[in-house]
Design a protein around this motif. Structure first.
Motif, PDB file in Angstrom:
ATOM      1  N   ASN A 156       0.919  -1.305  -0.137  1.00  0.00           N
ATOM      2  CA  ASN A 156       0.111   0.110   0.010  1.00  0.00           C
ATOM      3  C   ASN A 156       0.798   1.303   0.076  1.00  0.00           C
ATOM      4  OD1 ASN A 156      -2.667  -1.416   0.039  1.00  0.00           O
ATOM      5  ND2 ASN A 156      -2.039  -1.575   2.101  1.00  0.00           N
ATOM      6  N   THR A 176       2.549   4.864  -1.740  1.00  0.00           N
ATOM      7  CA  THR A 176       1.872   5.912  -2.706  1.00  0.00           C
ATOM      8  C   THR A 176       1.780   5.594  -4.065  1.00  0.00           C
ATOM      9  OG1 THR A 176       2.811   7.193  -0.937  1.00  0.00           O
ATOM     10  CG2 THR A 176       1.896   8.311  -2.903  1.00  0.00           C
ATOM     11  N   GLU A 235       2.080   2.714  -5.627  1.00  0.00           N
ATOM     12  CA  GLU A 235       0.769   1.651  -5.896  1.00  0.00           C
ATOM     13  C   GLU A 235      -0.634   2.213  -5.853  1.00  0.00           C
ATOM     14  OE1 GLU A 235       0.114  -3.122  -4.714  1.00  0.00           O
ATOM     15  OE2 GLU A 235       1.064  -1.851  -3.269  1.00  0.00           O
ATOM     16  N   LEU A 236      -0.824   2.775  -4.868  1.00  0.00           N
ATOM     17  CA  LEU A 236      -2.135   3.486  -4.598  1.00  0.00           C
ATOM     18  C   LEU A 236      -2.611   4.131  -5.832  1.00  0.00           C
ATOM     19  CD1 LEU A 236      -2.269   3.774  -0.674  1.00  0.00           C
ATOM     20  CD2 LEU A 236      -3.270   1.818  -2.015  1.00  0.00           C
ATOM     21  N   LEU A 237      -1.373   5.237  -6.203  1.00  0.00           N
ATOM     22  CA  LEU A 237      -1.923   5.857  -7.418  1.00  0.00           C
ATOM     23  C   LEU A 237      -2.044   5.254  -8.810  1.00  0.00           C
ATOM     24  CD1 LEU A 237      -1.838   8.936  -8.477  1.00  0.00           C
ATOM     25  CD2 LEU A 237       0.743   8.530  -8.854  1.00  0.00           C
ATOM     26  N   LYS A 259      -3.319   2.108  -9.007  1.00  0.00           N
ATOM     27  CA  LYS A 259      -4.478   1.412  -8.969  1.00  0.00           C
ATOM     28  C   LYS A 259      -5.558   2.389  -9.086  1.00  0.00           C
ATOM     29  CE  LYS A 259      -3.365  -2.261  -5.872  1.00  0.00           C
ATOM     30  NZ  LYS A 259      -3.442  -2.847  -4.415  1.00  0.00           N
ATOM     31  N   SER A 260      -5.785   3.550  -8.683  1.00  0.00           N
ATOM     32  CA  SER A 260      -6.653   4.444  -8.829  1.00  0.00           C
ATOM     33  C   SER A 260      -6.749   5.304 -10.104  1.00  0.00           C
ATOM     34  CB  SER A 260      -6.517   5.371  -7.676  1.00  0.00           C
ATOM     35  OG  SER A 260      -5.674   6.316  -7.625  1.00  0.00           O
ATOM     36  N   GLN A 261      -5.522   5.553 -10.654  1.00  0.00           N
ATOM     37  CA  GLN A 261      -5.584   6.411 -11.894  1.00  0.00           C
ATOM     38  C   GLN A 261      -4.913   5.636 -12.996  1.00  0.00           C
ATOM     39  OE1 GLN A 261      -3.702  10.114 -10.842  1.00  0.00           O
ATOM     40  NE2 GLN A 261      -5.077  10.449  -9.413  1.00  0.00           N
TER      41      GLN A 261
END
Length: 103
Positions: free
Chosen positions: A72, A74, A76-78, A80-82
């Motif tokens: 999790n 930053t 990877e989260l970016l 996954k979302s964008q």
């Protein structure tokens, strides 16, 4: 930055001493909009790119993101979302390389 200097000295001339060239990074940035570098460092990140290094405690002090290896993070989260593209030349050590392939 001392850690990266030490790491560079230890790896210099070995099979683990590989980096993408500035020309390759410029092409990836221009053609694929890959402006995030994984397994990079504050001394070798291409101009205008952001990076995710291996020392999560100090990389943010130099504008980097926490290590991509951490769950999790930053980057990877970016992604996954964008969505998006990254430039990565993982170490040729098999355990680390397989981790990046699985992600």
């Amino acid at each position: 930055v001392k850690r990266y200097d030490t790491l560079r000295m230890v790896l210099s001339g070995t099979g683990l001493d590989y980096r993408l060239s500035a020309e390759t990074l410029a092409s990836l940035s221009r053609e694929l909009k890959a402006n995030i570098e994984l397994c990079s460092n504050p001394r070798s990140v291409f101009e205008g790119n952001t990076f995710s290094g291996i020392f999560s405690d100090i990389d943010p002090l130099f504008g980097g993101s926490r290590s991509f290896i951490e769950p999790n993070n930053t980057v990877e989260l970016l992604l996954k979302s964008q969505g998006g593209s990254v430039a990565v030349l993982p170490t040729l050590e098999s355990n680390t390389a397989s981790y990046f392939i699985k992600r």
